[in-house]
Design an enzyme around this catalytic site. Structure first.
Site, PDB file in Angstrom:
ATOM      1  CB  SER A  94     -28.973 -41.559 -21.443  1.00  0.00           C
ATOM      2  OG  SER A  94     -29.754 -39.740 -20.976  1.00  0.00           O
ATOM      3  CG  HIS A 126     -24.694 -40.362 -23.579  1.00  0.00           C
ATOM      4  ND1 HIS A 126     -24.386 -41.946 -22.338  1.00  0.00           N
ATOM      5  CD2 HIS A 126     -25.423 -39.527 -23.278  1.00  0.00           C
ATOM      6  CE1 HIS A 126     -25.008 -41.202 -21.746  1.00  0.00           C
ATOM      7  NE2 HIS A 126     -25.711 -39.720 -21.659  1.00  0.00           N
ATOM      8  CD  GLU A 173     -21.402 -44.008 -23.051  1.00  0.00           C
ATOM      9  OE1 GLU A 173     -22.279 -43.098 -22.756  1.00  0.00           O
ATOM     10  OE2 GLU A 173     -21.119 -44.986 -22.418  1.00  0.00           O
ATOM     11  CG  ASN A 188     -26.434 -43.836 -18.177  1.00  0.00           C
ATOM     12  OD1 ASN A 188     -26.365 -43.064 -16.910  1.00  0.00           O
ATOM     13  ND2 ASN A 188     -27.362 -43.567 -19.446  1.00  0.00           N
TER      14      ASN A 188
HETATM   15  N1  CAA Z   1     -23.404 -25.338 -16.768  1.00  0.00           N
HETATM   16  C1  CAA Z   1     -21.546 -24.752 -16.978  1.00  0.00           C
HETATM   17  N2  CAA Z   1     -20.789 -24.850 -15.840  1.00  0.00           N
HETATM   18  C2  CAA Z   1     -21.342 -25.524 -14.758  1.00  0.00           C
HETATM   19  C3  CAA Z   1     -22.264 -25.767 -13.905  1.00  0.00           C
HETATM   20  C4  CAA Z   1     -23.397 -26.070 -15.030  1.00  0.00           C
HETATM   21  N3  CAA Z   1     -24.463 -26.463 -15.236  1.00  0.00           N
HETATM   22  N4  CAA Z   1     -22.161 -26.710 -13.052  1.00  0.00           N
HETATM   23  C5  CAA Z   1     -21.508 -26.228 -12.793  1.00  0.00           C
HETATM   24  N5  CAA Z   1     -20.800 -25.876 -13.848  1.00  0.00           N
HETATM   25  C6  CAA Z   1     -19.075 -25.069 -13.440  1.00  0.00           C
HETATM   26  C7  CAA Z   1     -18.875 -23.774 -12.316  1.00  0.00           C
HETATM   27  O1  CAA Z   1     -19.443 -22.456 -13.083  1.00  0.00           O
HETATM   28  C8  CAA Z   1     -17.259 -24.021 -11.696  1.00  0.00           C
HETATM   29  O2  CAA Z   1     -17.278 -23.929 -12.362  1.00  0.00           O
HETATM   30  P1  CAA Z   1     -15.832 -22.692 -11.774  1.00  0.00           P
HETATM   31  O3  CAA Z   1     -14.321 -23.828 -11.387  1.00  0.00           O
HETATM   32  O4  CAA Z   1     -15.395 -21.606 -13.682  1.00  0.00           O
HETATM   33  O5  CAA Z   1     -16.501 -22.075 -11.141  1.00  0.00           O
HETATM   34  C9  CAA Z   1     -17.035 -25.514 -11.756  1.00  0.00           C
HETATM   35  O6  CAA Z   1     -18.696 -26.402 -13.279  1.00  0.00           O
HETATM   36  C10 CAA Z   1     -17.143 -26.016 -10.383  1.00  0.00           C
HETATM   37  O7  CAA Z   1     -18.759 -26.142 -10.329  1.00  0.00           O
HETATM   38  P2  CAA Z   1     -19.190 -25.606  -8.730  1.00  0.00           P
HETATM   39  O8  CAA Z   1     -17.935 -25.156  -7.866  1.00  0.00           O
HETATM   40  O9  CAA Z   1     -20.369 -25.011  -8.762  1.00  0.00           O
HETATM   41  O10 CAA Z   1     -19.537 -26.898  -7.959  1.00  0.00           O
HETATM   42  P3  CAA Z   1     -18.995 -28.444  -7.512  1.00  0.00           P
HETATM   43  O11 CAA Z   1     -17.041 -28.115  -7.495  1.00  0.00           O
HETATM   44  O12 CAA Z   1     -19.672 -28.814  -6.429  1.00  0.00           O
HETATM   45  O13 CAA Z   1     -19.465 -29.221  -9.224  1.00  0.00           O
HETATM   46  C11 CAA Z   1     -20.271 -29.951 -10.847  1.00  0.00           C
HETATM   47  C12 CAA Z   1     -20.376 -29.417  -9.806  1.00  0.00           C
HETATM   48  C13 CAA Z   1     -19.123 -29.693 -11.863  1.00  0.00           C
HETATM   49  C14 CAA Z   1     -21.526 -30.751 -10.881  1.00  0.00           C
HETATM   50  C15 CAA Z   1     -19.376 -31.623  -9.469  1.00  0.00           C
HETATM   51  O14 CAA Z   1     -20.380 -31.609  -8.674  1.00  0.00           O
HETATM   52  C16 CAA Z   1     -19.622 -32.781 -10.543  1.00  0.00           C
HETATM   53  O15 CAA Z   1     -18.911 -32.958 -11.200  1.00  0.00           O
HETATM   54  N6  CAA Z   1     -20.376 -33.446 -10.663  1.00  0.00           N
HETATM   55  C17 CAA Z   1     -20.838 -35.102 -11.262  1.00  0.00           C
HETATM   56  C18 CAA Z   1     -21.243 -34.438 -11.981  1.00  0.00           C
HETATM   57  C19 CAA Z   1     -21.423 -35.782 -13.212  1.00  0.00           C
HETATM   58  O16 CAA Z   1     -21.416 -36.942 -12.445  1.00  0.00           O
HETATM   59  N7  CAA Z   1     -22.186 -35.772 -14.047  1.00  0.00           N
HETATM   60  C20 CAA Z   1     -22.382 -37.075 -15.445  1.00  0.00           C
HETATM   61  C21 CAA Z   1     -23.978 -37.335 -15.086  1.00  0.00           C
HETATM   62  S1  CAA Z   1     -24.369 -38.730 -15.995  1.00  0.00           S
HETATM   63  C22 CAA Z   1     -25.336 -38.043 -17.068  1.00  0.00           C
HETATM   64  O17 CAA Z   1     -25.226 -37.071 -17.265  1.00  0.00           O
HETATM   65  C23 CAA Z   1     -25.502 -38.810 -18.842  1.00  0.00           C
HETATM   66  C24 CAA Z   1     -26.427 -39.713 -18.032  1.00  0.00           C
HETATM   67  O18 CAA Z   1     -27.375 -39.864 -19.205  1.00  0.00           O
HETATM   68  C25 CAA Z   1     -27.876 -39.749 -17.301  1.00  0.00           C
END
Ligand code: CAA
Length: 273
Positions: free
Chosen positions: A106, A128, A140, A178
């Site tokens: 990351s 990434h 990325e 990040n």
């Molecule tokens: N694996 C697979 N699918 C997943 C999942 C997982 N861990 N978590 C959620 N999903 C899927 C669910 O199955 C759901 O699919 P359906 O619509 O088909 O049912 C869909 O995503 C939406 O999930 P939920 O309805 O449970 O919940 P939500 O609408 O609140 O979405 C979320 C959850 C997708 C996590 C959303 O809140 C989101 O996009 N959050 C932001 C995530 C983000 O910013 N990620 C980047 C983080 S930074 C990083 O990763 C890099 C780093 O270097 C730190």
């Protein structure tokens, strides 16, 4: 993240090995794969046959040598440069001379990681992914100083074959994602510490005001507070600006073992399943 990457690869028709030194982590990966595929089938995003075929494409092992014929290796260990360099040395001696050696780091410099494999640095690249990997579209792609044009082109192609959108970024600590995200998360911790608002209100303001799917504190728990802390320390050390130094409130939670979703408690509390 490794289990998300292997699942997306398998769902895209790619055979893969999930490699981990821990048998327990492999079991968790297997359970995650089964659960996520079952949900996709129940939502009619794939047929039961497609789900079964995807799961059958993933094999699980504690021995890297089992995957020795792979065209691709994506390292997704913890955000620790020494650990990652050791893994790169092992990948170099295990996989063939044409295997792309990618890292899901990351924040750590690709050029620095590539230095562990000397003349093979041209095969090293940053790939990434974002959490949850099956949902997030971005990859990325980061070239190190020695990364070849062929390695980059193959990585762009593979990312697309996995249904992702690859976007290039240069090799500076934290890349783009990040470098921009972590100061926002850190600032949310300062806002909490200074009493600007309660954590849930900070998140609600950022969700409703900026149209984020999660507020920054909820996102920090989701990423892992220890992971956020480690990324900020890489940014702080490499870019030398105090704005990247983790907020005392964040440091304190990490010291207390409140790491976010994975420990059942971080800024917020989560039922442990
Ligand atoms: N694996 C697979 N699918 C997943 C999942 C997982 N861990 N978590 C959620 N999903 C899927 C669910 O199955 C759901 O699919 P359906 O619509 O088909 O049912 C869909 O995503 C939406 O999930 P939920 O309805 O449970 O919940 P939500 O609408 O609140 O979405 C979320 C959850 C997708 C996590 C959303 O809140 C989101 O996009 N959050 C932001 C995530 C983000 O910013 N990620 C980047 C983080 S930074 C990083 O990763 C890099 C780093 O270097 C730190």
């Amino acid at each position: 993240m490794g289990s998300g990457i292997s699942l997306v690869a398998a769902q895209s028709g790619i055979d893969c090995w999930q490699i981990d030194i821990s048998a327990e982590q492999l079991e968790r990966a297997k359970a995650y794969h089964a659960k996520t595929v079952a949900r996709a089938v129940s939502k009619q995003r794939m047929t039961e046959e497609e789900g079964t075929a995807a799961l059958a494409r993933i094999r699980y092992t504690q021995s890297m040598a089992d995957g020795r014929n792979a065209e691709w290796a994506v390292e997704a260990a913890s955000e620790n440069v020494d650990v990652k360099k050791k893994i790169f040395v092992a990948m170099q001696s295990t996989f063939s001379a044409s295997t792309v050696l990618a890292t899901n780091t990351s924040s750590i410099s690709i050029t620095d990681l590539a230095s562990a494999v000397g003349a093979d640095a041209h095969r090293v690249i940053g790939m990434h992914f974002f959490n949850p990997v099956p949902v997030m579209k971005l990859v990325e792609v980061i070239k190190g100083l020695a990364t070849s044009a062929e390695t980059t082109a193959r990585t762009m192609e593979l990312s697309k074959a996995m249904g992702k959108t690859p976007v290039p970024a240069n090799d500076r600590a934290g890349f783009v994602s990040n470098r921009v995200l972590m100061p926002m998360i850190n600032e949310a911790f300062y806002a909490w510490m200074e009493g600007v608002a309660e954590p849930s209100d900070i998140d609600e303001i950022m969700k409703l005001g900026c149209n984020f799917p999660m507020g920054p504190l909820r996102l920090a728990d989701f990423i892992g507070l220890d992971v956020c802390h480690d990324i900020m320390m890489v940014l702080y050390r490499e870019l030398g600006h105090p704005k990247f130094f983790p907020c005392p409130r964040l440091r304190q939670l990490v010291q207390a073992g409140r790491l976010g979703d994975k420990s059942g408690c971080g800024v917020f509390e989560y039922p442990v399943s």
